[in-house]
Scaffold this active site. Structure first.
Site, PDB file in Angstrom:
ATOM      1  N   LYS A   1      44.514  32.053  48.926  1.00 55.11           N
ATOM      2  CA  LYS A   1      44.272  33.083  47.921  1.00 55.11           C
ATOM      3  C   LYS A   1      44.479  32.479  46.544  1.00 55.11           C
ATOM      4  CE  LYS A   1      42.976  37.262  47.118  1.00 55.11           C
ATOM      5  NZ  LYS A   1      41.643  37.711  47.530  1.00 55.11           N
TER       6      LYS A   1
ATOM      7  N   SER B   1      37.383  40.234  49.601  1.00 51.29           N
ATOM      8  CA  SER B   1      38.690  40.765  49.217  1.00 51.29           C
ATOM      9  C   SER B   1      38.637  42.293  49.219  1.00 51.29           C
ATOM     10  CB  SER B   1      39.096  40.189  47.862  1.00 51.29           C
ATOM     11  OG  SER B   1      40.500  40.191  47.722  1.00 51.29           O
TER      12      SER B   1
END
Length: 649
Positions: free
Chosen positions: A235, A440
């Site tokens: 991430k 996401s």
């Protein structure tokens, strides 16, 4: 007896003669002259009132004139539209960025009215025109000019390319012509029957990259401390604020998904152009040397490599179309053609109202932000309301959620996800169609659908959470300012950005982020029928292409919006002729009037008045995405995101 009749009423008595006192009073009270200041105010008031009435009347009659002119020219335009002649060419010359929906539909309509460029092109408009033209006997072929088309990703281009393939399957040709073609424009043009390039033009496929700016050194210099909390080895969305370079994990993940996208580009272009994929890859890899060997003649090099079928100026293109039997245009100029805008206006004007149950389409495009947002952004409240509106509509038998989003705020995404889940619970099938990007938070709002469809070159995944909190005591110290005081309570004042971050607050925020990640992975696992560990292994914030996501169980099928609509009809047990309706925000009476104007009427009004619009009406916001993400961040609180900076260049 007198001959005269007596009066009906006795005459009034004569007034008494004034006495001395009365005479003196009258003599002492001469007529008053008005005060000069009050007289001025009264005259000014009368002038203002008259001016107000004149202005109001001018506005009223001006608006009335415009409305009548719209009605008249709309009727004239409709007659013109019905007169698309036989053997016409559908001229598709899209200008601007390819989008799922206009970010400012009223502004786009006003731009068309003025004759200005809208700078945005809806995918549905391109696909709808091409599919309609395939069965329109008046349209003999398509001429595609994509010089001014800007594509944000390949998935939407693939959707339009599939429509071109369907058009060609009817036996009608598609000729693509351009002065210059970048790799996105060429990807679409490769679906044409023939590609012609201007002799001074170029085709330059460059490959894919994902470079970003890093701000840590700048933030250090000005004394701003950014505290990042995240879950997910890959991430990397907030790395620019804490690093001065991309992390090895970020580079490894980007290399994998970008490589997948590039492989798809090469294989699909090679298949469309009937070129060996290995040979195509080798020719692009050696492009700099080959351009040097061709002495800079990129157009001739493209012809030699079979990337194009011929070199032709625009005049030579027109001559070739005439030799193929296309009649000349108005006044003998050009060829007989109809523009994309005018043709789409015709389709809209003859589309019958259909009250039968059908498929509702809700577009979720842009960043996910809390509250109510205009088109071009996904609002936690506004997009959820559109899904709710579709669910409560008795004509909705199935819902397609078209997602083109890199994500955004977690809570806003959760609001939308809940509406998707409630729609399924109401017995209405929900199919997600992923566009260029659905990563996401874009995956968060998708995960509870009955089925998820993506294109092979959709960017998806990036299942991870991060939060940011910044403090500025060092910045204040640089200018000689210090914060001091007292607090009552264990966490009082802890979110004051003028003070260093309390480690206890860091622990609290990280706990919130950990829970968010567990909720995200757990929700995907439950929706996909898998265990937590298997989803966690492919989550960790890692980005995938649509094909890679399908192989890992995050996507059910590969396909575009038309495939998603067909699947929704099947799930709802509807016929193939069931209508499709887009559920969008109400534009109001004026907005509906402007956007419903057909193209002929709009252009007639715009040209007759010579209207021009300020540039800001059609400009596209191209600010740095990392900084744009912080537009909605609130000082003094942790900002929690599910966001992916994963758009290749």
């Amino acid at each position: 007896m007198s001959d005269q009749l007596p009066p009906a009423y006795p005459p009034p008595p004569p007034p008494p003669a004034p006495g001395p006192a009365q005479v003196r009073v009258q003599a002492a009270a001469p007529a008053r002259r008005p005060n000069g200041f009050w007289a001025f105010l009264k005259a000014l008031g009368r002038g203002i009132n008259i001016t107000r009435l004149v202005v109001l009347n001018l506005l009223f009659f001006g608006v009335l004139f415009i409305v009548l002119l719209f009605v008249f020219l709309g009727a004239v335009g409709s007659r013109e539209l019905r007169m698309v002649k036989d053997d016409s060419v559908l001229l598709i010359r899209p200008e601007g960025r390819l989008v799922e929906q206009f970010s400012d539909p009223i502004g786009a309509a006003i731009s068309r009215l003025s004759g200005n460029k809208t700078r945005q092109v809806q995918v549905r408009d391109l696909v709808g025109a091409i599919d309609n033209a395939a069965t329109d006997s008046r349209i003999s072929r398509i001429v595609l000019d994509v010089d001014d088309l800007q594509a944000g990703g390949f998935a939407a281009l693939r959707e339009v390319g599939a429509a071109i393939d369907r058009f060609r399957a009817t036996g009608k040709p598609v000729i693509a012509w351009a002065a210059n073609l970048d790799q996105g424009q060429y990807y679409l043009s490769s679906h044409a029957s023939k590609i012609l390039l201007d002799p001074q033009g170029s085709v330059l496929p460059t490959g894919l990259a994902n470079y970003r700016l890093f701000y840590k050194n700048l933030l250090d210099k000005i004394g701003v401390d950014v505290h990042l909390f995240r879950v997910g080895q890959f991430k990397s969305a907030a790395e620019p604020f804490i690093l001065d370079h991309a992390s090895p994990e970020s580079k490894a993940a980007d290399t994998f998904y970008l490589g997948g996208l590039w492989d798809t580009w090469l294989s699909e272009v090679a298949a469309a152009r009937k070129i060996d994929p290995a040979k195509l890859r080798a020719s692009i890899d050696s492009m700099p040397q080959q351009i040097a060997s061709a002495r800079g003649n990129i157009a001739q090099l493209a012809l030699d490599q079979h990337l194009v079928d011929g070199l032709a100026t625009e005049e030579e293109l027109i001559d070739g179309l005439r030799k193929d039997g296309v009649p000349a245009g108005k006044n003998g100029e050009g060829v007989r053609s109809v523009s994309l805008e005018r043709y789409n206006a015709q389709i809209a004007s003859i589309s019958p109202f259909n009250s039968k149950p059908g498929v509702a389409v809700v577009v979720a495009e842009g960043e996910i932000v809390s509250g109510k947002q205009p088109q071009g952004q996904i609002g936690g409240e506004s997009t959820a309301a559109l899904i709710r509106k579709a669910r409560l509509d008795k004509k909705t038998a199935a819902l397609v959620l078209r997602v083109d989003s890199p994500g955004g705020e977690v809570y806003a995404a959760e609001q939308i996800r809940r509406e998707v889940a409630q729609t399924r619970e109401a017995g209405i099938p929900v199919i997600v169609s992923m566009g260029d990007v659905a990563a996401s938070g874009g995956y968060w709002i998708s995960m509870n659908a009955n089925a998820i469809l993506a294109e092979p070159n959709t960017i998806t995944g990036s299942i991870g959470i991060f939060g940011m909190f910044y403090t500025v005591p060092n910045a204040l110290d640089k200018i000689g300012v210090h914060s001091d005081g007292v607090a009552v309570g264990p966490l009082a004042g802890s979110f004051d950005i003028t003070r260093p971050l309390d480690p206890k607050i860091g622990m609290v925020v990280q706990s919130i982020i950990d829970k968010g990640y567990r909720d995200f992975v757990g929700g995907v696992a439950a929706a996909r029928g898998k265990d937590f560990a298997s989803i966690d292994a492919i989550a960790q914030g890692r980005v995938w292409t649509g094909a890679q996501a399908r192989d890992r169980g995050l996507v059910d099928k590969l396909g575009g919006l038309s495939d998603a609509i067909a699947l929704a009809r099947s799930e709802a047990k509807l016929g193939k002729d069931a209508p499709t309706r887009y559920i969008e925000a109400d534009l109001g009476t004026f907005g509906r009037a402007v956007t419903s104007m057909n193209d002929s009427a709009a252009l007639a009004i715009g040209r007759s008045w010579g209207m021009t619009l300020p540039k800001w009406l059609s400009s596209i916001d191209e600010r740095l995405p990392e900084l744009k993400l912080l537009e909605h961040a609130q000082a003094g609180r942790p900002n929690i995101y599910a966001y992916c900076f994963c758009s290749p260049q």
